[in-house]
Design an enzyme around this catalytic site. Structure first.
Site, mmCIF file in Angstrom:
data_model
loop_
_atom_site.group_PDB
_atom_site.id
_atom_site.type_symbol
_atom_site.label_atom_id
_atom_site.label_comp_id
_atom_site.label_asym_id
_atom_site.label_seq_id
_atom_site.Cartn_x
_atom_site.Cartn_y
_atom_site.Cartn_z
ATOM 1 N N GLU A 1 -2.916 -4.771 -3.099
ATOM 2 C CA GLU A 1 -3.432 -5.665 -4.144
ATOM 3 C C GLU A 1 -3.445 -4.968 -5.505
ATOM 4 O O GLU A 1 -3.061 -5.538 -6.518
ATOM 5 C CB GLU A 1 -4.864 -6.117 -3.794
ATOM 6 C CG GLU A 1 -4.967 -6.944 -2.526
ATOM 7 C CD GLU A 1 -5.207 -6.108 -1.276
ATOM 8 O OE1 GLU A 1 -4.687 -4.974 -1.185
ATOM 9 O OE2 GLU A 1 -5.916 -6.597 -0.379
ATOM 10 N N CYS B 1 -4.040 0.455 -2.538
ATOM 11 C CA CYS B 1 -3.844 -0.755 -1.735
ATOM 12 C C CYS B 1 -2.752 -1.640 -2.350
ATOM 13 O O CYS B 1 -2.445 -1.542 -3.544
ATOM 14 C CB CYS B 1 -5.125 -1.564 -1.672
ATOM 15 S SG CYS B 1 -6.474 -0.777 -0.783
ATOM 16 N N CYS C 1 -10.508 -3.157 -4.602
ATOM 17 C CA CYS C 1 -9.551 -4.175 -5.062
ATOM 18 C C CYS C 1 -10.280 -5.412 -5.592
ATOM 19 O O CYS C 1 -9.871 -6.006 -6.590
ATOM 20 C CB CYS C 1 -8.599 -4.561 -3.943
ATOM 21 S SG CYS C 1 -7.422 -3.245 -3.561
ATOM 22 N N CYS D 1 -10.204 -4.772 0.042
ATOM 23 C CA CYS D 1 -11.320 -3.817 0.049
ATOM 24 C C CYS D 1 -12.178 -4.023 -1.195
ATOM 25 O O CYS D 1 -11.787 -4.732 -2.140
ATOM 26 C CB CYS D 1 -10.801 -2.385 0.124
ATOM 27 S SG CYS D 1 -10.172 -1.754 -1.447
ATOM 28 N N ASN E 1 0.841 -1.193 0.000
ATOM 29 C CA ASN E 1 0.000 0.000 0.000
ATOM 30 C C ASN E 1 0.877 1.244 0.000
ATOM 31 O O ASN E 1 1.956 1.275 0.605
ATOM 32 C CB ASN E 1 -1.000 0.000 1.164
ATOM 33 C CG ASN E 1 -0.393 -0.187 2.528
ATOM 34 O OD1 ASN E 1 0.644 -0.823 2.674
ATOM 35 N ND2 ASN E 1 -1.021 0.362 3.539
ATOM 36 N N ILE E 2 0.414 2.255 -0.720
ATOM 37 C CA ILE E 2 1.140 3.512 -0.862
ATOM 38 C C ILE E 2 0.155 4.632 -0.551
ATOM 39 O O ILE E 2 -0.792 4.859 -1.327
ATOM 40 C CB ILE E 2 1.723 3.664 -2.284
ATOM 41 C CG1 ILE E 2 2.631 2.469 -2.611
ATOM 42 C CG2 ILE E 2 2.481 4.986 -2.408
ATOM 43 C CD1 ILE E 2 3.053 2.368 -4.064
ATOM 44 N N GLU E 3 0.356 5.284 0.593
ATOM 45 C CA GLU E 3 -0.609 6.278 1.049
ATOM 46 C C GLU E 3 -0.237 7.683 0.571
ATOM 47 O O GLU E 3 0.831 7.899 -0.010
ATOM 48 C CB GLU E 3 -0.710 6.208 2.583
ATOM 49 C CG GLU E 3 -1.236 4.851 3.021
ATOM 50 C CD GLU E 3 -1.519 4.746 4.507
ATOM 51 O OE1 GLU E 3 -1.061 5.620 5.287
ATOM 52 O OE2 GLU E 3 -2.207 3.776 4.887
#
Ligand code: THU
Length: 141
Positions: free
Chosen positions: A59, A57, A98, A95, A46-48
């Site tokens: 995935e 996310c 995804c 989620c 995940n990369i926020e």
């Protein structure tokens, strides 16, 4: 080609990918490992983002990397998530967004989603179990 990659091996790849997570806001780190029909494994984390919404996310990171590399056939994905500083030992289910991305590229009856459950355990679902009556390209014809 007969693809041999055990669920436990793919999960181990997901745990390694989790170490790359960029999650300064939630502190929740997720890793994914996606096995394509070619036999290649694509990793994601995940990369926020400070603006929150652009966050991606683990995935989807894995899927988008693979699709860029022209992969279109996918067998299974493993996911491991948990709070930073803790083990990824609780079920971390993809989620809804995804699941919908998986629906674009995968057969819901065949594609498998492997989720870490405990440090030694895991649970495996088909995409169809996680996204019943999913909307896909077949609905548009
Ligand atoms: N997240 C994932 O990467 N995958 C999941 O399956 C669930 C949630 C991420 C998004 C966000 O960066 C953080 O976990 C908390 O929601």
């Amino acid at each position: 080609m007969d693809i041999i990659m055990k669920d436990t091996e793919l999960l181990e790849e997901a745990r390694k990918a989790r170490m790359r997570a960029y999650a300064p806001y939630s502190g929740f780190m997720v890793g994914a490992a996606l096995l394509a029909g070619s036999g290649r494994v694509y990793h994601g984390c995940n990369i926020e983002n400070a603006s929150y919404t652009p966050t991606i996310c683990a995935e989807r990171t894995a899927f988008f990397k693979a699709v860029f590399e022209r992969e279109r056939d996918f067998l299974k994905i493993a996911v491991a998530g948990g709070k930073k500083g803790e083990e990824a030992d609780k079920l971390c289910a993809p989620c809804g967004v995804c699941r919908q991305v998986m629906m674009e590229f995968c057969d819901p009856e065949k594609f498998q989603v492997i989720l870490a459950d405990g440090m030694d355990g895991h649970r495996t679902f088909t995409l169809g179990e996680l996204l019943p009556y999913g909307f896909g390209s077949g609905n548009l014809v």
